[in-house]
Structure formats: structure tokens, C-alpha cells
Design an enzyme around this catalytic site. Structure first.
Site, PDB file in Angstrom:
ATOM      1  CB  THR A 117       0.662   4.977   3.642  1.00 29.99           C
ATOM      2  OG1 THR A 117       0.905   3.923   2.726  1.00 29.99           O
ATOM      3  CG2 THR A 117       1.983   5.525   4.164  1.00 29.99           C
ATOM      4  CB  ALA A 118       0.221   8.096   7.240  1.00 25.23           C
ATOM      5  CB  ALA A 119      -4.356   4.585   8.833  1.00 29.09           C
ATOM      6  N   GLY A 120      -2.162   4.690  11.060  1.00 28.09           N
ATOM      7  CA  GLY A 120      -1.731   4.524  12.454  1.00 28.09           C
ATOM      8  C   GLY A 120      -1.069   5.782  12.986  1.00 28.09           C
ATOM      9  CG  ASP A 121       2.452   7.168  11.196  1.00 30.63           C
ATOM     10  OD1 ASP A 121       2.820   6.414  12.108  1.00 30.63           O
ATOM     11  OD2 ASP A 121       2.944   7.143  10.051  1.00 30.63           O
TER      12      ASP A 121
HETATM   13  O1  RIB Z   1       3.724   4.825   8.916  1.00 27.18           O
HETATM   14  C1  RIB Z   1       3.913   5.204   7.576  1.00 27.18           C
HETATM   15  C2  RIB Z   1       5.333   5.594   7.331  1.00 27.18           C
HETATM   16  O2  RIB Z   1       6.145   4.471   7.496  1.00 27.18           O
HETATM   17  C3  RIB Z   1       5.616   6.084   5.933  1.00 27.18           C
HETATM   18  O3  RIB Z   1       5.405   7.455   5.780  1.00 27.18           O
HETATM   19  C4  RIB Z   1       7.051   5.665   5.717  1.00 27.18           C
HETATM   20  O4  RIB Z   1       7.939   6.722   5.676  1.00 27.18           O
HETATM   21  C5  RIB Z   1       7.368   4.702   6.843  1.00 27.18           C
HETATM   22  O5  RIB Z   1       8.192   5.268   7.752  1.00 27.18           O
END
Ligand code: RIB
Length: 332
Positions: A273-277
Site C-alpha cells: 500500500t502507498a508504494a506507488g504514491d
Molecule cells: O494508494 C493507496 C491508497 O489507496 C490507500 O491509502 C487508500 O486510501 C486508497 O486510496
């Protein structure tokens, strides 16, 4: 009542002049996007339809693609201005506190009355993969008027970052505004959806994973050759540069100079989760600081790799010091 929420009055950044409030400064990076509270279940495996299984642990962790990208940029040293919406619940208070703790200017986050803050239900299995269900809540209320209210800040940014967890018409308006002012536009089209060429032609940097790339190019990425074909197709659709992220398989950078592949970084995966972000936020800071696209992409991979070694979204995004220490450790 729908009211803008002022960022904390702490003097978060100073520009030589004592007492310059962050709200009054030109931001380096503006993020238009979503704010979610992530409800995270760790589970040995994904349940199948109709099944009840016992999970391992539950946590509430601030998330949302927009907010995560803003936090990633701020933790890499960027000056970040955020445009978004939250509801009028406890999740709003905690989400805002998380953004403000990282020095992000939240003065253009609007609180929507009688509305829930966005929520993401996330199942994370033991191998680190996840499944996510979103309830947009206040994210669906982000309007063209909200963008207009922030127009001068957007126009004076070095770079605008958008994703697709807020209404497409609003994202389109923000991108058009930035493009008309020669502000570089970074679009992470997630969750994946179809987009027209007129929108893509205004995008400077398109950051896609394999799923988003397939949705927009019509080409499934299965190997290096298909990744290059997909990236070329996206360039033909009008974006100036494509960054195709493939997790441990690295990133493909494509622009008018051609395609360059950069190897991935292997780490022990806890939660992707959130690696792409994190990649998006770190890339933005690298570019805003004047790095070449290739160098910024390589650096962003280190930040993204560290993110997958921890559980959760904003809980797992590393600081600049952590990324630098990680790079040194790998180089030793
Ligand atoms: O990219 C990860 C995010 O996708 C999570 O934090 C979740 O909130 C979704 O929006």
C-alpha cells in the site's frame, strides 16, 4: 457549513523573512486529491465470497492517494500545498493532523458538512498484496469551484499532482488550469479509468502501474517489450513522459528521447500500500529540485521500496534521511 480549514498557525517554513506563514508562500508542489482514513485488516489470505475468516490485526491509518502523495513529497523535503475535501467526522480531524504534522499547507482543504471523510477498507495478506474498497465520501465533493479558489496557488506552483479518486471533471479543470500557466502536470491515473487524448495531451508526467497502463494503452504489460510498446502508445496519446512502475521489476521511463529501463530494488515485502504514491511524491520533489527525469525516477524507487517494508500508507512513507541511509546501506 462548508468551510476551508486553516492549516495550523505554526510557522512551518520561513523564507528569510521571520514570520512568513506557509499559507503565504509560493508552494513548490500542489496536490489536488483525495483524503481517506484507511481501515486496514491484516489477514492470512483474502476471504472468498460468503466466507468469514479470522484476521490478524486491525489498524486505522491515514491514507488516500492524494494525501499519501502529498506526505511523500513533504517527507522528501518538498513544500506542499493540498487541495481537497474532508467530512465533518473524527476521521477528518485525524487525517488533517497527519498532513499538518508533515508541514503540508492544508488551508485549501474544505470541510463538507453532513458528510463522511473518505474511507478505504484494505485487506493486506501475509505476502503483502492487498485488496481495497473505497467509499469516496467528501472526496466526491471536490469541485471546480474549489480549484478556482486555489487557482493562483496552482498557477504559481512548480508542479501539480493529480490522481483519480476525486471527480474527473475537477481533475480535468485543475490540469487545464496548470497547463495554461505552463505548470508541469503529473498525473497518476489511479484508480484506473479511461481518459481522452485531450486530457492526456496536457499531462507532462504520466505515472502508471501495469493495470493503469493497460487501461490507457490497450496493451497488457508482460515483459520489457510489451512495457515499451505500452509506453510508446501513451506517448502517442499525447503525454510528454511516461513512468511505468513495475514494483520489484523496476521502472520504465519513456519520453521523446526514447525508453530507459531501471532495475527494481528488492526488499522484504510487508505491505505494498502507498508504494506507488511514494514514488509519485518523491519523483515530484526530485524534479522540482532540478534532477533529470531519469535520476528522479531512480531516487523515487528507493523511497517506494522502503514503503513496502512497513504496514499501511502514511505510516510507511519514509523521510529523506531514511531514504538516504537506505541508499548508502545498499551501496556499501
Ligand atoms: O494508494 C493507496 C491508497 O489507496 C490507500 O491509502 C487508500 O486510501 C486508497 O486510496
Amino acid at each position: 457549513m462548508n468551510a476551508p480549514i486553516n492549516s495550523s498557525r505554526r510557522l512551518l517554513h520561513q523564507d528569510g523573512a521571520v514570520g512568513v506563514k506557509v499559507e503565504n508562500m509560493k508552494p513548490g508542489i500542489t496536490v489536488v486529491g483525495s483524503v481517506n482514513m484507511d481501515l486496514v485488516f491484516r489477514t492470512p489470505r483474502m476471504p472468498v465470497l460468503g466466507e468469514t475468516i479470522s484476521g490478524r490485526e486491525f489498524r486505522e491509518i491515514p491514507g488516500g492517494k492524494g494525501a499519501n502523495q502529498a506526505v511523500a513529497a513533504a517527507r522528501q523535503g518538498g513544500a506542499v500545498f493540498f487541495v481537497g475535501c474532508v467530512g465533518d467526522d473524527g476521521f477528518a480531524t485525524r487525517s488533517l493532523a497527519s498532513l499538518q504534522q508533515d508541514g503540508i499547507d492544508t488551508s485549501a482543504i474544505r470541510q463538507v458538512a453532513n458528510c463522511a471523510t473518505g474511507v478505504a477498507g484494505i485487506f493486506v495478506e501475509d505476502q503483502g498484496g492487498n485488496s481495497i474498497v473505497l467509499a469516496a465520501g467528501a472526496n466526491a465533493e471536490l469541485s471546480i469551484a474549489d480549484i478556482d479558489a486555489a487557482s493562483s496557488r496552482i498557477a504559481h506552483s512548480k508542479l501539480l499532482i493529480c490522481q483519480l479518486e476525486t471527480p474527473l471533471a475537477t481533475v480535468r479543470h485543475a490540469i487545464a488550469l496548470a497547463a495554461s500557466q505552463q505548470v508541469a502536470v503529473m498525473l497518476n491515473p489511479a484508480p484506473a479509468q479511461d481518459l481522452d487524448d485531450a486530457l492526456l495531451a496536457q499531462v507532462t508526467y504520466l505515472i502508471v502501474n501495469e493495470t493503469e497502463s493497460a487501461q490507457l494503452s490497450g496493451i497488457a504489460v508482460t515483459d520489457q517489450a510489451s512495457a515499451e510498446q505500452a509506453a510508446q502508445k501513451l506517448l502517442q496519446r499525447g503525454v510528454k513522459a511516461v513512468l511505468l512502475t513495475m514494483g520489484e521489476h523496476g521502472v520504465l521511463v519513456a519520453d521523446s528521447s526514447g525508453c530507459r529501463a531501471f532495475k527494481g530494488i528488492s526488499v522484504e515485502v510487508v505491505d505494498t500500500t502507498a508504494a506507488g504514491d511514494t514514488f509519485v511524491g518523491a519523483l515530484a520533489v526530485g524534479l522540482a529540485n532540478g534532477l533529470s527525469l531519469d535520476q528522479a525516477a531512480m531516487d523515487a524507487q528507493y523511497a517506494a521500496a522502503l514503503t513496502v517494508t512497513q504496514l499501511g500508507a502514511q505510516s510507511s512513507i519514509p523521510s529523506l534521511a531514511q531514504v538516504q541511509a537506505f541508499k548508502q546501506k545498499l551501496a556499501a
